[in-house]
Design a protein around this motif. Structure first.
Motif, short mmCIF file in Angstrom:
data_model
loop_
_atom_site.label_atom_id
_atom_site.label_comp_id
_atom_site.label_asym_id
_atom_site.label_seq_id
_atom_site.Cartn_x
_atom_site.Cartn_y
_atom_site.Cartn_z
N ALA A 1 0.00 5.78 8.54
CA ALA A 1 0.30 5.04 9.77
C ALA A 1 -0.87 4.16 10.18
O ALA A 1 -0.71 2.97 10.49
N ALA A 2 -2.07 4.71 10.15
CA ALA A 2 -3.25 3.97 10.62
C ALA A 2 -3.55 2.77 9.73
O ALA A 2 -4.10 1.77 10.19
N LEU A 3 -3.24 2.89 8.44
CA LEU A 3 -3.54 1.81 7.50
C LEU A 3 -2.38 0.83 7.38
O LEU A 3 -2.46 -0.12 6.59
N GLY A 4 -1.30 1.07 8.09
CA GLY A 4 -0.14 0.20 7.95
C GLY A 4 0.46 0.26 6.56
O GLY A 4 0.90 -0.76 6.01
N ALA A 5 0.48 1.46 5.96
CA ALA A 5 1.02 1.60 4.60
C ALA A 5 2.50 1.27 4.58
O ALA A 5 3.21 1.45 5.57
N ASP A 6 2.95 0.78 3.43
CA ASP A 6 4.37 0.47 3.27
C ASP A 6 5.17 1.71 2.91
O ASP A 6 6.33 1.81 3.23
N LEU B 1 0.85 -1.20 0.00
CA LEU B 1 0.00 0.00 0.00
C LEU B 1 0.88 1.24 0.00
O LEU B 1 1.74 1.40 0.87
N THR B 2 0.64 2.11 -0.99
CA THR B 2 1.34 3.37 -1.08
C THR B 2 0.35 4.50 -0.84
O THR B 2 -0.71 4.52 -1.46
N VAL C 1 5.11 9.97 -9.24
CA VAL C 1 5.05 8.91 -8.23
C VAL C 1 6.06 7.81 -8.55
O VAL C 1 6.82 7.37 -7.69
N SER C 2 6.11 7.41 -9.82
CA SER C 2 7.04 6.33 -10.17
C SER C 2 8.48 6.79 -10.00
O SER C 2 9.33 6.03 -9.55
N ARG C 3 8.76 8.04 -10.33
CA ARG C 3 10.12 8.56 -10.09
C ARG C 3 10.47 8.53 -8.61
O ARG C 3 11.58 8.16 -8.24
N ALA C 4 9.51 8.98 -7.79
CA ALA C 4 9.78 8.99 -6.34
C ALA C 4 10.03 7.57 -5.84
O ALA C 4 10.97 7.32 -5.09
N LEU C 5 9.18 6.63 -6.29
CA LEU C 5 9.35 5.25 -5.82
C LEU C 5 10.64 4.64 -6.34
O LEU C 5 11.21 3.72 -5.74
N ALA C 6 11.14 5.16 -7.48
CA ALA C 6 12.41 4.68 -8.03
C ALA C 6 13.61 5.34 -7.35
O ALA C 6 14.75 5.03 -7.68
N GLY C 7 13.35 6.26 -6.43
CA GLY C 7 14.47 6.77 -5.65
C GLY C 7 14.79 8.24 -5.81
O GLY C 7 15.73 8.75 -5.19
N SER C 8 13.98 8.98 -6.60
CA SER C 8 14.27 10.41 -6.69
C SER C 8 13.72 11.13 -5.46
O SER C 8 12.96 10.58 -4.68
N LEU D 1 6.82 7.99 10.00
CA LEU D 1 7.88 7.07 10.42
C LEU D 1 7.62 6.56 11.84
O LEU D 1 7.73 5.36 12.11
N ALA D 2 7.23 7.47 12.74
CA ALA D 2 6.94 7.08 14.11
C ALA D 2 5.76 6.12 14.16
O ALA D 2 5.67 5.28 15.05
N GLY D 3 4.86 6.23 13.17
CA GLY D 3 3.70 5.35 13.12
C GLY D 3 3.96 4.05 12.40
O GLY D 3 3.03 3.28 12.17
N GLY D 4 5.20 3.81 11.99
CA GLY D 4 5.54 2.51 11.44
C GLY D 4 5.63 2.42 9.92
O GLY D 4 5.78 1.33 9.37
N VAL D 5 5.52 3.55 9.22
CA VAL D 5 5.64 3.52 7.76
C VAL D 5 7.13 3.39 7.42
O VAL D 5 7.94 4.22 7.83
N ALA D 6 7.47 2.35 6.68
CA ALA D 6 8.90 2.03 6.49
C ALA D 6 9.60 3.04 5.59
O ALA D 6 10.76 3.39 5.81
#
Ligand SMILES: [Zn+2]
Ligand SMILES: [Zn+2]
Lengths: 289, 57, 289, 57
Positions: free
Chosen positions: A185-190, A6-7, A260-267, A242-247
């Motif tokens: 955080a509440a949804l346990g998003a990755d 989940l993003t 979004v794809s750029r951000a997920l690829a590391g930009s 981060l404090a809520g557990g989002v990695a």
């Protein structure tokens, strides 16, 4: 129906942010079996509509120099009109045209976002500190994730914005970045991606090439020396996630194609938190479920 | 012309300048209490309510 | 989660209709274990907002004397603002304050309401019949009930309004009474209550005591001699619901305290359809699922 | 002064009055076809598109 990661994607109200590109990226993630929840603001549309309706827009500047929208009752009405009636239906229609079944929501729906209204805030006007009592904004203190969970499990993309409901069930404005963090955080998003009108956290706000690959926020207090203006809010939101557990939390450019794809690829900038063994105040203020 | 009132906390003199604004916060020089100007004419002072400090809102 | 009967309640845009009373009745039904879906219009709010924004409102009058809102692009924007950003959040907040978890939706959400835009409509202006080509309204031709079903099964009250999406995914205005009828049929609702600013179908529009207990609409064609003005639309909507399998359809007063519970207790006009063995065109135009 | 055009369907004369409006529908007296005024100056006529009759919209 979806079992992938989940993003949570927050796209700003900055008119330069490319909402068509964001929607196309969301469609790609959904087609790949992933779950996505979109959070949006709409400061450009709020300002435009307030201007058309002749409602003056004022800014509150806190004694520590943080600027926020002065949300008097007439402005709150415009905020809700612009977000729920303007920005959101356009995002939902665009996602729908791309074959993504999406559902526009505010924090009022399903009692999803609960806030405590700040009955008194301080604002600096002409060098004087004034107390403001009719500001209809609040601090998120509870997320009820059941509605979003129900929709995500059925394969829908929730498209969420302020307002939240205060303790009496009345709408109040809340910060959309922090709402995105609290939902993640509440949804346990990755992953949480905060898109903005800059390439990430900059060491020199006038130089887009000064973007940091990573930024470590302290666990409490001011978010640090490169946190100016709106970026301070984003870093606080990032810390709360981060404090809520989002990695994974990234602050990235919303103005580029495929943001979004750029951000997920590391930009952009990956935000991390300096480790601290004791639970923070932020963690307890946003329950995980 | 400034108005002089007594601090509701320590009864020291507190000066309210002619440019003061409604709901302005001023500090009492005697006890450092934050006072709010609740009314300008007549001038009324009260201890200011506590305001939650909240980074980033 | 709820297994009781499903009632679809349409409340009008008429400012005299008592939305607080409707919400209280909905809360009562939900507390009794029943399912409810609310459909709303908002003509009063649309007119008010259009006036504030300086967007002139015009009416199209068809050659057979049916008046509708001329929905040019600027007006469609106001329609969406007013319904999704004005009327709907207020209903959701009110239901929420009554403890009812509700979710505001337009026909765009989850691709729920699909319409065929009428690319050309006729309007009578100064006695002349003119063709109008930029009217962004359409006729509902498909309901995709999955989103509403998902929410109802999870105990949420969907609060639905126009717009619908046209064949290209763009928003179009549709008649809210007919949207309520189509949703009731597609969801297999047990009851449809159309609330209005009159006690029901009147034989004399100037005399509120002339209300009929029952009214039989013909299976096709004009809805009959007591169908004047907006009532003709409601009777066509009622017929579409009956043809779609909704057992009980009532047109009742929205201006009284407890309007929904009164209607369900038998006030207003029960609409029936003259029996006809062959399927009607209306039935095929609104698929059950 | 009225303008006279030929009906695009039957070529009968069709009179366009000075008070005619753009996109107005007029009936040809010869063949009863509904014609739309596509342009006023110069006057242009075409068969009107079919419009779905729909009770109650
Ligand atoms: Zn003092
Ligand atoms: Zn002819």
């Amino acid at each position: 129906m979806t079992t992938g990661p989940l993003t949570v994607v927050k796209c700003g109200g900055n008119p330069s942010v490319d909402s068509a590109g964001i929607c196309a990226d969301v469609a790609g993630l959904v087609a790949a079996g992933q779950s996505v929840l979109v959070v949006h603001g709409g400061s450009g549309e709020i300002t435009r509509l307030a201007g058309k309706l002749g409602i003056p827009q004022r800014t509150l500047v806190s004694p520590d120099n943080v600027a926020t929208r002065y949300t008097d009752p007439a402005t709150l009405e415009v905020v809700v009109l612009a977000l729920a009636g303007g920005v959101k239906p356009k995002l939902v229609a665009e996602l729908s045209r791309l074959g993504v079944p999406s559902v526009g929501l505010t924090g009022l729906d399903g009692g999803m976002l609960r806030a405590r209204r700040k009955s008194v805030v301080r604002s600096v006007v002409d060098g004087k500190t004034i107390l403001i009592r009719d500001n209809l904004s609040g601090r998120l203190d509870e997320v009820r994730p059941r509605l979003a969970e129900t929709l995500l499990q059925s394969g829908f993309v929730p498209v969420v914005s302020p307002p939240a409901a205060d303790e009496h069930g009345h709408p109040v404005n809340v910060d959309a970045d922090r709402a995105a963090a609290a939902l993640a955080a509440a949804l346990g998003a990755d992953r949480l991606v905060l898109l903005t009108g800059a390439p990430g956290v900059l060491t020199d706000p006038g130089d887009d090439t000064s973007v940091l690959d990573t930024y470590e926020v302290p666990t409490t207090g001011a978010p640090g020396r490169f946190a100016r203006g709106g970026m301070a809010l984003k870093l606080i939101a990032a810390r709360e996630a981060l404090a809520g557990g989002v990695a994974s939390v990234r602050i990235a450019d919303g103005r580029v194609p495929g943001p979004v794809s750029r951000a997920l690829a590391g930009s952009g900038t990956a935000v991390t938190m300096s480790p601290l063994p004791v639970p923070t105040a932020d963690r307890s203020s946003v329950p995980g479920n | 012309m400034s108005t002089i009132l007594a601090c509701p906390e320590c009864e020291d003199d507190v000066e309210i300048s002619p440019s003061a604004r409604l709901n302005e916060i001023i500090d009492c020089a005697g006890c450092s209490t934050e006072l709010e100007i609740l009314s300008l004419c007549p001038a009324v002072l009260a201890c200011a309510p506590e305001v939650e400090e909240d980074w980033g809102e």
